[in-house]
Design a protein around this motif. Structure first.
Motif, PDB file in Angstrom:
ATOM      1  N   PRO A 134      27.285  -7.604 -38.213  1.00  0.00           N
ATOM      2  CA  PRO A 134      28.295  -6.626 -37.796  1.00  0.00           C
ATOM      3  C   PRO A 134      28.722  -5.629 -38.876  1.00  0.00           C
ATOM      4  CG  PRO A 134      28.864  -8.803 -36.996  1.00  0.00           C
ATOM      5  CD  PRO A 134      27.687  -8.977 -37.916  1.00  0.00           C
ATOM      6  N   ASP A 135      28.704  -6.033 -40.141  1.00  0.00           N
ATOM      7  CA  ASP A 135      29.152  -5.118 -41.200  1.00  0.00           C
ATOM      8  C   ASP A 135      27.991  -4.447 -41.929  1.00  0.00           C
ATOM      9  OD1 ASP A 135      28.279  -7.435 -42.420  1.00  0.00           O
ATOM     10  OD2 ASP A 135      29.939  -7.540 -43.850  1.00  0.00           O
ATOM     11  N   ALA A 136      26.812  -4.471 -41.344  1.00  0.00           N
ATOM     12  CA  ALA A 136      25.640  -3.843 -41.963  1.00  0.00           C
ATOM     13  C   ALA A 136      25.850  -2.340 -42.102  1.00  0.00           C
ATOM     14  CB  ALA A 136      24.387  -4.115 -41.138  1.00  0.00           C
ATOM     15  N   VAL A 137      25.352  -1.801 -43.212  1.00  0.00           N
ATOM     16  CA  VAL A 137      25.358  -0.366 -43.433  1.00  0.00           C
ATOM     17  C   VAL A 137      23.983   0.134 -43.007  1.00  0.00           C
ATOM     18  CG1 VAL A 137      25.558   1.463 -45.150  1.00  0.00           C
ATOM     19  CG2 VAL A 137      26.984  -0.593 -45.335  1.00  0.00           C
ATOM     20  N   VAL A 138      23.943   0.923 -41.944  1.00  0.00           N
ATOM     21  CA  VAL A 138      22.671   1.378 -41.384  1.00  0.00           C
ATOM     22  C   VAL A 138      22.680   2.890 -41.208  1.00  0.00           C
ATOM     23  CG1 VAL A 138      22.239  -0.807 -40.185  1.00  0.00           C
ATOM     24  CG2 VAL A 138      23.380   1.039 -38.984  1.00  0.00           C
TER      25      VAL A 138
END
Length: 158
Positions: A134-138
């Motif tokens: 959920p907190d991935a930087v994409v």
């Protein structure tokens, strides 16, 4: 998060790796692991043609990073890939603590293309990375690369 010219150059290399994969009889995916200073640390292409469905380049990156990088180096590295991580690769990415992900094409695009090409479903839920981490930087997809990547998938499905 936006994609700059440097990101685009790395994505172009990913598409070249995906082309190598298709030329070798594998699925159309290629990926890079890039250090915070811009050095390419590891690259790979899809290798599922040998019968192991887990031989995704993103998974190979995760395994390499776990063995060769400190947690801080992993956290500041970027994974570039021709196609957004599948759920398996996203979970591994999150577990090992890799940083930003930049992808040329999305899971949603791939799912649509596979349906259009008459290909069977992946066998796992086609989730976006952020549904798994959920907190991935994409960052992605890149519209200018969609036609080239779709053509590779069509050739691989051929």
């Amino acid at each position: 998060m936006s994609i700059d010219a440097r990101d685009r150059a790395y994505l172009d290399r990913c598409v070249a790796l995906a082309t190598e994969a298709v030329d070798a009889g594998d699925e159309a995916f290629g990926s890079l692991l890039v250090a915070a200073d811009g050095r390419v640390l590891f690259e790979d292409r899809n290798r599922v043609g040998g019968g192991d469905p887990t031989r995704h380049p993103e998974y190979a990156i995760v395994r390499w990073a776990a063995e060769h990088l400190s947690p801080d180096e992993r956290r500041t590295a970027t994974v570039y890939t021709s196609g957004e991580h599948c759920a398996m690769c996203a979970a591994a990415h999150g577990l090992v603590g890799l940083g930003r992900v930049v992808y040329a094409t999305s899971t949603a695009q791939l799912t649509q293309w596979m349906r259009e090409l008459g290909r069977p479903p992946m066998g796992i839920e086609p989730l976006p990375i952020t549904a798994v981490i959920p907190d991935a930087v994409v960052a992605g997809p890149v519209p200018e690369l969609a036609a080239a990547v779709r053509a590779l998938h069509a050739r691989a499905a051929g």
